[in-house]
Write an enzyme that holds these catalytic residues in place. Sequence first.
Site, PDB file in Angstrom:
ATOM      1  N   GLU A  76       0.813  -1.219   0.000  1.00 56.10           N
ATOM      2  CA  GLU A  76       0.000   0.000   0.000  1.00 56.10           C
ATOM      3  C   GLU A  76       0.844   1.265   0.000  1.00 56.10           C
ATOM      4  O   GLU A  76       0.554   2.218  -0.716  1.00 56.10           O
ATOM      5  CB  GLU A  76      -0.916  -0.004   1.231  1.00 56.10           C
ATOM      6  CG  GLU A  76      -1.752   1.250   1.367  1.00 56.10           C
ATOM      7  CD  GLU A  76      -2.424   1.350   2.730  1.00 56.10           C
ATOM      8  OE1 GLU A  76      -3.016   2.404   2.999  1.00 56.10           O
ATOM      9  OE2 GLU A  76      -2.324   0.398   3.519  1.00 56.10           O
ATOM     10  N   ASP A  77       1.910   1.275   0.808  1.00 52.59           N
ATOM     11  CA  ASP A  77       2.646   2.520   1.063  1.00 52.59           C
ATOM     12  C   ASP A  77       3.981   2.639   0.338  1.00 52.59           C
ATOM     13  O   ASP A  77       4.658   3.652   0.470  1.00 52.59           O
ATOM     14  CB  ASP A  77       2.894   2.671   2.573  1.00 52.59           C
ATOM     15  CG  ASP A  77       1.594   2.856   3.346  1.00 52.59           C
ATOM     16  OD1 ASP A  77       0.604   3.268   2.729  1.00 52.59           O
ATOM     17  OD2 ASP A  77       1.575   2.572   4.552  1.00 52.59           O
TER      18      ASP A  77
END
Length: 706
Positions: A76-77
């Site tokens: 996600e990051d």
Amino acid sequence: MPESEVLFSEVAQYLKPEDVEQLKIAHSFGSGAHSGQFRKSGEPYFSHPIAVARILSSLHLDAPTLMAALLHDVVEDTEISKAEIGERFGDSVAELVDGVSKLAKIKFQTQEEAQAENFRKMLLAMARDVRVILIKLADRLHNMRTLESMSFAKQQSIARETLEIYAPIAYRLGLNNVFQELQELGFRYSYPMRYNVLVKATKAARGNRRMVVGRILDAIKIKLKEAGLDAEVTGREKHLYSIYTKMLDKHLSFSEVLDIYGFRVIVKDIPACYVALGILHGLYRPIPGKFKDYIAIPKNNGYQSLHSTLLGPFGLPIEVQIRTIEMHSVAENGIAAHWLYKSSDNSEFKNEHLKSSQWLQGLLEALLSNTSDSLEFLEHLKIDLFPGDVYVFTPQGKILTLPRGSTAVDFAYAVHSDIGNCCVAAKINGESAPLRTKLKSGDRVEIVTAPYAKPNPAWLSYVVTGRARSHIRHFLKNIQYDESVKLGERLLNQALQSFNINPEAITDAQWEKLLRDTGVKSKDDLFAEMALGKQLPAVIAKRLTSPLESIANEQIANPIIILGTEGLTVQFAKCCRPIPGDEIAGIIKKEHGLIIHTHDCAIIANSQKNLENCSNCLDVAWGKDIDRSFEVSIRVTAANKKGVLAQVAAEIAKAESNIDDIDMESGDDYTYMRLIIQVNNRQHLAQVMRGLRHIKDIIKITRIKD
């Protein structure tokens, strides 16, 4: 010692050395991927995945789960993909990471829609592998522990979501420790002032009761030891959220919640549980109705224990839980106990794991069959997570799951909206039953329909499912407009003819003036309002045929006759509660129709003084042979003696009246009662009051007209 070293030290106690090495490699990979990223609190971002992994290590979860916990935010990051994680750490870890990753790249119109989509993907993943939800719960738990760095609005939003979604999932999976901590933290941030008040109150109560609790604990230990029973006994304080919900549900003050302490007895096997129960029942008297055997009948999440509430010293209720060591593990760790006790011959824990997996698979099926939007699915999810469902059969043998309290109408709409819209009756287990009948698990329900039937507005007062409520409201809002117009026109024509006026003689100028005065856009809209009870046909007829200034004079010759059967178009004022025989007057109130008052009511006097409302005052009169009951208020002053209320009730019943409501206030010498009773007319009221005056302890009786 750094958190990472603590983690490695903890997992080394139960993982193989090669698994610990793999975990260290995942740690280095995740740490590098999140390098330079920081949390809102200012800490390095990777401190969060380490904390999540530590929470899971306390449940002795396997190496792939812990590795996925360390990497759960990488996709996600950062720029790292699921495929790259699969190449480095295997497909199992990659699937787990993908399962808990948020849908950050998808653009949503609202935050709520994004949240719902996240739950959609989360549930799909957790139905394939329960470890996904364990990671997600640990992730939420650590976020809640560090929530103070967020803004107040964000704290409130995340805390409410935790109470509504995550805590119930933890409970359903039997993760008691996680469930209780999520509840406590959710409560703390959702209602900070209430939380702080309860913290102070429990601290004060703890000081006052410490000696008593210690005395009870010692007494239980001594008694069990004397009986030769090897047991571990601990005292525990009830959680704040549990105390808060009990106060809320039962409308209690904190001082009335006496059982804020409980005791837990852990023994070696099931027979010892029942022996310990007998010993404790001999030590303190059990409170009737407060015993539950969750060993013979476990909860859905696999929880097993004996629960009993005893009456301890000084009348203090004592809540006791008795269980085995294995039961205690399931109670605290739920489905995670599958990893704590993985021996091949331990069928008990295999069964609990299977039970939880079946529930997860059921959620997956519900998700796949749901064709509506994400927000609607989230609402269904919230209902499913809370206990108390009922399971009923269709005539074909299909099982439908409905919330507790659901009725036959809820069932009809659950089958199909067309069946709900046309239902007229129900058969439950082969017997005819009203549509408002509440269903029980195991009921076989058949709905009887008719092509002419339509939803009844009264259904809204007892349906509980959102599906039924929305379909009923939708249908009622879309009643055929033309039918309402035709009905309203017939009602107005009938009213005009009672004044010997030909409806065709009404001029356009009269109609235009009426529409301006009433604020209605068109004649058809006015007809529809009369059909729906928003306007009174007799009043509209008067306004059409007479100038507003002369209505009061015409009323003398033609008062509106009140029969009491007009329905919603005529209401009887609660302030003075008029009954047949009273002189009455009427006031037209927009959206309410005609309100009937007694002629001496203060509201009538004020309206007549106010020139603006003078045109809304109408002359009305009672019709003949009215056959219904009306509510009236009376005040009774009596001597403050035992049995006086029973005598009053008996006399009212003797006079063939009925009590609708009663409010009492007692002084040293007198009791003051305010009663709302049902009477047919003034003569009937006089008969009731005469009967009450025969009671020797009655001092005064008056009719109330507020």
